[in-house]
Design a protein around this motif. Structure first.
Motif, PDB file in Angstrom:
ATOM      1  N   VAL A   1       0.854  -1.184   0.000  1.00 49.38           N
ATOM      2  CA  VAL A   1       0.000   0.000   0.000  1.00 49.38           C
ATOM      3  C   VAL A   1       0.891   1.235   0.000  1.00 49.38           C
ATOM      4  CG1 VAL A   1      -0.157   0.130   2.520  1.00 49.38           C
ATOM      5  CG2 VAL A   1      -1.988   1.092   1.131  1.00 49.38           C
ATOM      6  N   GLU A   2       0.435   2.288  -0.660  1.00 51.52           N
ATOM      7  CA  GLU A   2       1.135   3.565  -0.702  1.00 51.52           C
ATOM      8  C   GLU A   2       0.318   4.607   0.059  1.00 51.52           C
ATOM      9  OE1 GLU A   2       2.038   4.808  -4.632  1.00 51.52           O
ATOM     10  OE2 GLU A   2       3.046   2.937  -5.194  1.00 51.52           O
TER      11      GLU A   2
ATOM     12  N   CYS B   1       7.206  17.006  -1.125  1.00 48.41           N
ATOM     13  CA  CYS B   1       6.072  16.353  -0.489  1.00 48.41           C
ATOM     14  C   CYS B   1       6.523  14.976  -0.007  1.00 48.41           C
ATOM     15  CB  CYS B   1       4.875  16.236  -1.438  1.00 48.41           C
ATOM     16  SG  CYS B   1       5.198  15.247  -2.917  1.00 48.41           S
ATOM     17  N   ASP B   2       5.744  14.398   0.881  1.00 49.36           N
ATOM     18  CA  ASP B   2       6.111  13.136   1.509  1.00 49.36           C
ATOM     19  C   ASP B   2       5.168  12.027   1.061  1.00 49.36           C
ATOM     20  OD1 ASP B   2       8.203  14.251   2.992  1.00 49.36           O
ATOM     21  OD2 ASP B   2       6.796  14.958   4.537  1.00 49.36           O
ATOM     22  N   ALA B   3       5.746  10.838   0.878  1.00 54.85           N
ATOM     23  CA  ALA B   3       4.983   9.642   0.533  1.00 54.85           C
ATOM     24  C   ALA B   3       5.608   8.460   1.261  1.00 54.85           C
ATOM     25  CB  ALA B   3       4.982   9.399  -0.979  1.00 54.85           C
TER      26      ALA B   3
ATOM     27  N   LEU C   1       9.709  13.538  -1.968  1.00 56.69           N
ATOM     28  CA  LEU C   1       9.745  13.719  -3.420  1.00 56.69           C
ATOM     29  C   LEU C   1       9.668  15.196  -3.769  1.00 56.69           C
ATOM     30  CD1 LEU C   1       7.149  10.948  -4.405  1.00 56.69           C
ATOM     31  CD2 LEU C   1       9.608  10.691  -4.132  1.00 56.69           C
ATOM     32  N   TRP C   2      10.249  15.524  -4.900  1.00 51.64           N
ATOM     33  CA  TRP C   2      10.143  16.883  -5.437  1.00 51.64           C
ATOM     34  C   TRP C   2       8.817  17.028  -6.180  1.00 51.64           C
ATOM     35  CZ3 TRP C   2      13.535  20.516  -3.994  1.00 51.64           C
ATOM     36  CH2 TRP C   2      14.784  20.103  -3.526  1.00 51.64           C
TER      37      TRP C   2
ATOM     38  N   ALA D   1       5.066   6.217  -5.412  1.00 51.50           N
ATOM     39  CA  ALA D   1       6.238   5.931  -4.590  1.00 51.50           C
ATOM     40  C   ALA D   1       7.445   5.497  -5.405  1.00 51.50           C
ATOM     41  CB  ALA D   1       5.902   4.845  -3.569  1.00 51.50           C
ATOM     42  N   GLU D   2       7.245   5.116  -6.666  1.00 51.69           N
ATOM     43  CA  GLU D   2       8.373   4.687  -7.493  1.00 51.69           C
ATOM     44  C   GLU D   2       9.230   5.856  -7.958  1.00 51.69           C
ATOM     45  OE1 GLU D   2       5.308   3.696  -7.935  1.00 51.69           O
ATOM     46  OE2 GLU D   2       5.354   1.514  -7.560  1.00 51.69           O
TER      47      GLU D   2
END
Length: 260
Positions: free
Chosen positions: A63-64, A76-78, A91-92, A106-107
């Motif tokens: 799950v993401e 931002c965050d994931a 991530l940018w 998420a990849e």
């Protein structure tokens, strides 16, 4: 002397008949080329399911969890998690697709931090974006998945014994093992889904509001679903192959030529 010769000849005949019966019994255990070909074909199907099962259990893309974009920030965050560990990523926003409201997928490349869940060692719950996991539910999902892999390995061993030793009675045991392993994997997926729902509903007692999260199931969980279905199908095929020949004759009677 005549009676002794008669009894000796009679004993030799009985031994020869017993030897023929044993030889016929051993030949009956051997599989026909048609049966062996069908078993190998179903074993190939099951091996695909086994590969998908190992891939699903061993990876952490079940799950993401994605935060929503903020206009005042360039990052931002994931996060993505599985049965054993969780990975958080920064991530940018420039790499995130424009039409997407949340961070991810998420990849995308970014600064990652992966840690194993501590409830397997110290018994502590994990915290992801100020949400706390329910260790009892997560542990139950992991144990059920591992149990499914063990039962699947026993099924493979039974089929290998059938092909190598001709132990045809083990084919039914292997079929039951594959059906049970497929059910266990599907149950593990459902338990994990409940674990995700429980984690999203319970915020950790930390200062400040917890960030809004969106979640989506990823490819590891898809591999688990496919593995469970393939193992169920393979177990059903093995169960059909284990039926005696007279059962097929009664279920599918041969029709004679039409009367003229």
């Amino acid at each position: 002397m005549m009676w002794s010769n008669f009894f000796m000849q009679e004993e030799d005949r009985r031994r020869a008949a017993a030897g023929r019966r044993r030889a016929q019994g051993q030949k009956g255990v051997l599989l026909t080329p048609e049966q062996e070909g069908k078993i190998k074909l179903v074993l190939l199907l099951v091996s695909i399911g086994a590969t998908l099962a190992v891939l699903a259990v061993g990876t952490e893309f079940w799950v993401e969890l994605n935060t929503y974009k903020a206009n005042s920030s360039a990052v931002c965050d994931a996060a993505h998690l599985g049965l054993w560990k969780v990975c958080t990523k920064r991530l940018w926003l420039a790499d995130v697709p424009e039409g997407r409201e949340t961070c991810g997928p998420a990849e995308l490349p970014g600064e990652a931090n992966c840690t194993y869940f501590k409830f397997f060692t110290t018994g502590e719950n994990a915290r992801v974006f100020q949400r706390t996991t329910k260790k009892e539910v997560n542990i139950a999902a992991a144990v059920i998945a591992v149990l499914g892999l063990v039962v699947m390995a026993l099924g493979c061993l039974c089929v290998i014994m059938v092909l190598s030793k001709g132990a045809e009675f083990l084919l039914r045991v292997g079929a039951v093992c594959f059906v049970l392993s497929g059910l266990l994997l599907l149950v593990s997926l459902e338990v994990f889904r409940h674990a995700v729902q429980a984690m999203l509903q319970g915020a950790a007692p930390e200062p400040g509001p917890a960030p809004r999260l969106a979640y989506e199931y990823s490819w590891s969980l898809g591999c688990g679903v496919a593995a469970g279905l393939v193992l169920l199908l393979g177990g059903g095929c093995f169960l059909l192959l284990s039926l005696p020949s007279w059962t097929w004759g009664s279920l599918c009677p041969k029709r004679g030529p039409p009367a003229t």
